[in-house]
Design a protein around this motif. Structure first.
Motif, mmCIF file in Angstrom:
data_model
loop_
_atom_site.group_PDB
_atom_site.id
_atom_site.type_symbol
_atom_site.label_atom_id
_atom_site.label_comp_id
_atom_site.label_asym_id
_atom_site.label_seq_id
_atom_site.Cartn_x
_atom_site.Cartn_y
_atom_site.Cartn_z
ATOM 1 N N LYS A 34 1.035 -1.185 0.013
ATOM 2 C CA LYS A 34 -0.052 -0.104 0.072
ATOM 3 C C LYS A 34 0.966 1.248 0.229
ATOM 4 C CE LYS A 34 -3.519 2.492 2.387
ATOM 5 N NZ LYS A 34 -4.576 2.670 3.677
ATOM 6 N N THR A 35 0.996 1.828 -1.128
ATOM 7 C CA THR A 35 1.994 2.726 -1.354
ATOM 8 C C THR A 35 1.560 3.959 -0.636
ATOM 9 O OG1 THR A 35 1.109 3.461 -3.467
ATOM 10 C CG2 THR A 35 2.959 2.033 -3.467
ATOM 11 N N PRO A 36 2.788 5.000 -0.220
ATOM 12 C CA PRO A 36 2.268 6.220 0.559
ATOM 13 C C PRO A 36 1.543 7.232 -0.139
ATOM 14 C CG PRO A 36 4.706 5.624 0.688
ATOM 15 C CD PRO A 36 4.130 4.776 -0.438
ATOM 16 N N LEU A 37 0.714 7.999 0.447
ATOM 17 C CA LEU A 37 0.185 9.294 -0.207
ATOM 18 C C LEU A 37 0.441 10.448 0.795
ATOM 19 C CD1 LEU A 37 -1.793 10.499 -2.340
ATOM 20 C CD2 LEU A 37 -3.712 10.059 -0.353
ATOM 21 N N GLN A 38 1.403 11.178 0.275
ATOM 22 C CA GLN A 38 1.766 12.146 1.211
ATOM 23 C C GLN A 38 1.814 13.697 0.357
ATOM 24 O OE1 GLN A 38 5.853 10.593 1.542
ATOM 25 N NE2 GLN A 38 6.799 12.136 -0.174
ATOM 26 N N ARG A 39 1.540 14.468 1.359
ATOM 27 C CA ARG A 39 1.327 15.960 1.009
ATOM 28 C C ARG A 39 2.596 16.391 0.716
ATOM 29 N NH1 ARG A 39 1.536 21.363 1.909
ATOM 30 N NH2 ARG A 39 -0.273 22.781 1.276
ATOM 31 N N LYS A 54 0.740 10.350 -4.689
ATOM 32 C CA LYS A 54 0.649 8.596 -4.617
ATOM 33 C C LYS A 54 1.749 8.213 -5.078
ATOM 34 C CE LYS A 54 -1.675 4.938 -3.792
ATOM 35 N NZ LYS A 54 -1.628 4.311 -2.266
ATOM 36 N N GLU A 175 -7.396 2.720 -2.227
ATOM 37 C CA GLU A 175 -6.106 3.209 -1.210
ATOM 38 C C GLU A 175 -6.215 4.781 -1.235
ATOM 39 O OE1 GLU A 175 -2.404 1.845 -2.290
ATOM 40 O OE2 GLU A 175 -2.808 -0.239 -2.155
ATOM 41 N N LEU A 176 -6.501 5.542 -2.482
ATOM 42 C CA LEU A 176 -6.992 6.629 -2.440
ATOM 43 C C LEU A 176 -7.986 7.379 -1.545
ATOM 44 C CD1 LEU A 176 -6.054 7.698 -6.229
ATOM 45 C CD2 LEU A 176 -4.508 7.850 -4.005
ATOM 46 N N GLU A 178 -9.241 5.715 0.969
ATOM 47 C CA GLU A 178 -9.085 5.463 2.436
ATOM 48 C C GLU A 178 -8.199 6.505 2.993
ATOM 49 O OE1 GLU A 178 -9.371 0.622 1.963
ATOM 50 O OE2 GLU A 178 -7.513 1.300 2.226
ATOM 51 N N ASP A 179 -7.328 7.041 2.101
ATOM 52 C CA ASP A 179 -6.398 7.928 2.659
ATOM 53 C C ASP A 179 -6.496 9.556 2.561
ATOM 54 O OD1 ASP A 179 -4.643 5.701 3.444
ATOM 55 O OD2 ASP A 179 -3.305 5.916 1.610
ATOM 56 N N LEU A 180 -7.181 9.628 1.487
ATOM 57 C CA LEU A 180 -8.085 11.142 1.435
ATOM 58 C C LEU A 180 -9.168 11.219 0.588
ATOM 59 C CD1 LEU A 180 -6.667 13.931 1.939
ATOM 60 C CD2 LEU A 180 -6.034 13.964 -0.776
#
Length: 417
Positions: A34-39, A54, A175-176, A178-180
């Motif tokens: 599950k690759t990171p999603l970071q600002r 992403k 995943e997107l 879920e994370d944002l």
């Protein structure tokens, strides 16, 4: 021949659903990251909006392609798996299928063009696949793939136009959300359309009002033209460094899905991609391949289209870059930003002539990274020497200051790159 190896029409053209994507995720669980999603503060500032990256460039095999490959291989019957799988690819799809097959102990053949990158051939073989090199381009390799599949009963794993592959790529969309969940826009690269199709199904099922924008290479606007004309279109082969999205015609299934779910298709050129790859390396410490950087490249060039308070996701789809290309990207990125300037100066061929110029340049604390003398070329008059100087500077403003300074000093020169 194995009858199960040939796609049946209803299977090939079945439109995957949100539930299919959820099912695909269960097949990938415990294998894909599950690759990171970071600002990114840096890219948010440059784009004038809130940019979230992403990082699928950090995925196993270096690309999102492994998701679709695992989903497809995981859906095979025991009989199909016994005959093995086959795919045509010169890049990420090859490595994804090879990896997925090794995980499931399924015999795997990858057909690659004879002029494929030796590094990519070696990487594909490293996952245990048998590599067959046929033809001199993807189309010829694809023809050979179909012939081998027919003769040996292998199941073809298409790079994008397959419902199971699309469902696998769609797990990124899960995943997107879920994370944002509050994202306003998603920018993603479009080639054949498998990634865009899967992600858009997953996202639109949960948040229909989110804007999903596909980004194609200006040299291969196949999906954009197809959507504009309302039918599947092919484009003439152009040239782009973003080979991962250099597709002359999208898939029939992917076109059907993308035309329904994507809000827009936009285009980006290689110049913007090179600059973005450079910035990702320097500012974010991320190595991203040209196709993987396409969505962010467009966003950085056209960020004004998004509101300042919007939350915008840019999908960096892969990180497999040829090392020779990477070197060019660094050099060209520096030049685009005015931090590397190459100039040509014609000097009298006598002692001290070059030193005078160098001393003048040194007054501005400019770093000379390369010096090349040329006395023998036809355009160099006898008694003179041509000198190429590669100069490193802080920014474009300092570059212009240097050029203005040299003009005032009466130094005859021309910028060659």
């Amino acid at each position: 021949m194995n009858d199960d190896s040939v796609w049946k029409a209803d299977r090939k053209h079945r439109v995957p659903t949100y539930d299919d994507i959820v099912k695909a995720r269960s097949l990938l669980e415990g294998t894909v990251r599950k690759t990171p999603l970071q600002r990114s503060s840096t890219f948010s500032k440059l784009a004038g909006t809130n940019v979230f990256l992403k990082l699928e460039c950090l995925q196993l095999t270096g690309s999102f392609k492994v998701r679709g490959a695992l989903a497809k291989v995981g859906s095979l019957t025991e009989k199909q798996a016994g005959y093995g799988v086959i795919a045509a690819s010169a890049g990420n799809h090859a490595q994804g299928v090879a990896f997925a097959s090794a995980r499931k102990n399924v015999p795997c053949t990858i057909v690659m063009p004879q002029n494929a990158s030796p590094a990519k051939v070696a990487a594909t073989r490293s996952y245990g696949a048998e590599v067959v090199q046929k033809g001199f381009n993807y189309d010829e390799a694809w023809e050979a793939t179909q012939e081998i599949a027919k003769q040996e009963g292998k199941t073809i794993i298409h790079a994008f136009d397959d419902p199971d592959v699309i469902a696998g790529q769609g797990t990124i969309g899960l995943e997107l959300m879920e994370d944002l969940a509050g994202a306003d826009r998603v920018y993603l690269p479009v080639g054949g359309g498998g990634l865009a199709a899967g992600v858009s199904i997953a996202i639109k099922a949960k948040k229909p009002d989110i804007k999903i924008i596909g980004v194609e290479s200006r040299a291969f606007p196949a999906m954009k033209e197809s959507m504009a004309k309302g039918s599947l279109q092919s484009v003439k082969a152009g040239y782009t460094i973003a080979d991962g999205i250099s597709v002359k015609s999208p898939g029939k299934l992917t076109y059907e899905i993308v035309s329904k779910h994507l809000d827009d298709i936009v285009l980006v050129d290689d110049t913007a991609i090179v600059k973005t790859m450079f910035l990702l390396m320097e500012r974010a410490k991320l190595v991203v391949e040209p196709a993987g950087a396409a969505s962010l490249a467009y966003l950085l060039s056209n960020g004004h289209q998004a509101g300042k308070n919007e939350k915008v996701i840019s999908l960096l789809s892969g990180g497999n870059v040829d090392m020779y290309l990477l070197g060019q990207v660094v050099a060209k990125g520096l030049m685009q930003m005015g931090r590397l300037v190459k100039i040509f100066i014609l000097l009298p061929d006598k002692p001290g002539a070059l030193k005078e110029v160098v001393d003048d340049i040194a007054e501005l604390s400019v770093n000379i990274v390369e010096v090349e003398h040329d006395r023998l070329s036809a355009n160099i008059p006898a008694g003179t020497a041509g000198v190429y100087l590669s100069l490193e500077l802080e920014n474009e403003k300092r570059s212009q200051k240097l050029l203005d300074f040299m003009k005032r000093k009466g130094i005859e020169f021309k910028v060659v790159s």
